[in-house]
Design an enzyme around this catalytic site. Sequence first.
Site, short mmCIF file in Angstrom:
data_model
loop_
_atom_site.label_atom_id
_atom_site.label_comp_id
_atom_site.label_asym_id
_atom_site.label_seq_id
_atom_site.Cartn_x
_atom_site.Cartn_y
_atom_site.Cartn_z
N THR A 136 -24.85 44.93 2.25
CA THR A 136 -23.97 44.46 0.64
C THR A 136 -23.19 45.66 0.40
O THR A 136 -24.48 47.21 0.28
CB THR A 136 -25.54 44.15 -0.55
OG1 THR A 136 -26.15 42.57 -0.27
CG2 THR A 136 -24.35 43.94 -1.90
N LYS A 211 -20.26 39.63 -3.93
CA LYS A 211 -22.01 39.15 -4.31
C LYS A 211 -22.17 40.57 -4.75
O LYS A 211 -23.68 39.94 -5.58
CB LYS A 211 -22.09 40.04 -2.73
CG LYS A 211 -23.60 40.71 -2.13
CD LYS A 211 -24.29 39.77 -2.15
CE LYS A 211 -25.28 40.32 -1.62
NZ LYS A 211 -26.54 38.70 -2.28
N LYS A 279 -29.29 49.56 -6.04
CA LYS A 279 -27.99 49.54 -5.88
C LYS A 279 -27.21 48.49 -6.23
O LYS A 279 -26.25 48.94 -6.49
CB LYS A 279 -28.09 49.77 -4.43
CG LYS A 279 -27.18 49.70 -3.49
CD LYS A 279 -26.47 48.63 -2.42
CE LYS A 279 -27.71 47.80 -1.50
NZ LYS A 279 -27.25 46.80 -1.14
#
Length: 335
Positions: A136, A211, A279
Amino acid sequence: MLKKSFVFQRLPMFSSHSLKRFSVPISYASPGAQVTTEQPPSRVGFLGIGIMGSPMAHNLLKAGIDLTVWNRTKTKCDPLITLGAKYKASPEEVAASCDITFAMLADPQSAVDVACGKHGAANGLGPGKGYVDVSTVDGDTSKLISGRIKSSGASFLEAPVSGSKKPAEDGQLIFLTAGDRNLYETVGPLLDIMGKSKFYLGDVGQGAAMKLVVNMIMGSMMASFSEGLLLSEKVGLDPNVLVKVVSQGAISAPMYSTKGPSMIQSNYPTAFPLKHQQKDLRLALGLAESVSQPIPIAAAANELYKVAKSQGLSDHDFSAVIEALKSKFQHSENQ
Ligand SMILES: NC(=O)C1=CN([C@@H]2O[C@H](COP(=O)(O)OP(=O)(O)OC[C@H]3O[C@@H](n4cnc5c(N)ncnc54)[C@H](OP(=O)(O)O)[C@@H]3O)[C@@H](O)[C@H]2O)C=CC1
Ligand SMILES: O=CC(=O)O
């Protein structure tokens, strides 16, 4: 439990000793899914054997794929090597010895280092090979990696996954892909081994964006759920009953039912590390900034995850974000 069953074709040129490694799945089926007879690429590499990479690589191996692995911390490769995986000492060597190389790294920096750094995968790639980054990361990082991979003559696909440790173990991931369409078709049978569905979303950056949007929603949901658990307890309700009520209504989500009971026990067994959720929120904020879209709920949730990180909870499951609210209550009570 793996839902897929596989049929293997024995290749006559290999001895029975090497049969497992060189078996080629000629068909596979999952209940309710269409049977395909496409053959997956023969030599596959996997870089990054962490919480997600390990079960994903394991499923490829179990399906009879000829697999070569690498991880920064080599010992994490050992269980896979015991099961028949080959090992190479650098991403470059893996990419040089494989047709397709997957990468499942922690964050943008590690994804770039492993793909583009000294002894990075790009150095071992060339025409006819493919690189599939399932980490990701943000779109800009993915485009940077794509550019370097394509300059070697190889093809690039970004394919971050939705689904955590358990879906990875069960071959139930959702792939959010973008980039080279031919590579998407080529690796389809491999994605089908590791996942339950796959989306092709267009140009590089679109898979990363999808995502990040999904995980932005998830991070806010978990923060809101945490508030609900604590508020219910403070007003004299049983939070276990709250979990049951939520599970039966319109806001039911598997995440609440699976993580709620352990959150009530202040127990956070790591499936999705909190540092990765933070993150993803940070990257989603950057994505929103790039198109001037306000996302105040996600911004507030991000602050909570930052507090939880500062409490030393980075490597706990992201549900440990509830601890940040406990300390906030403590803080305001003491004022
Ligand atoms: N866990 C989950 O539920 C999900 C995670 N993701 C995403 O998947 C990715 C991997 O997550 P996960 O497996 O949970 O994370 P882990 O922290 O378990 O694994 C991270 C991997 O990255 C490697 N790594 C970290 N830094 C470097 C570096 N500087 N150079 C080389 N390798 C490095 C680690 O190597 P080492 O072992 O040496 O530390 C490890 O293999 C992340 O992008 C995450 O956001 C996506 C969906 C679900
Ligand atoms: O990225 C995490 C997930 O559960 O998906």
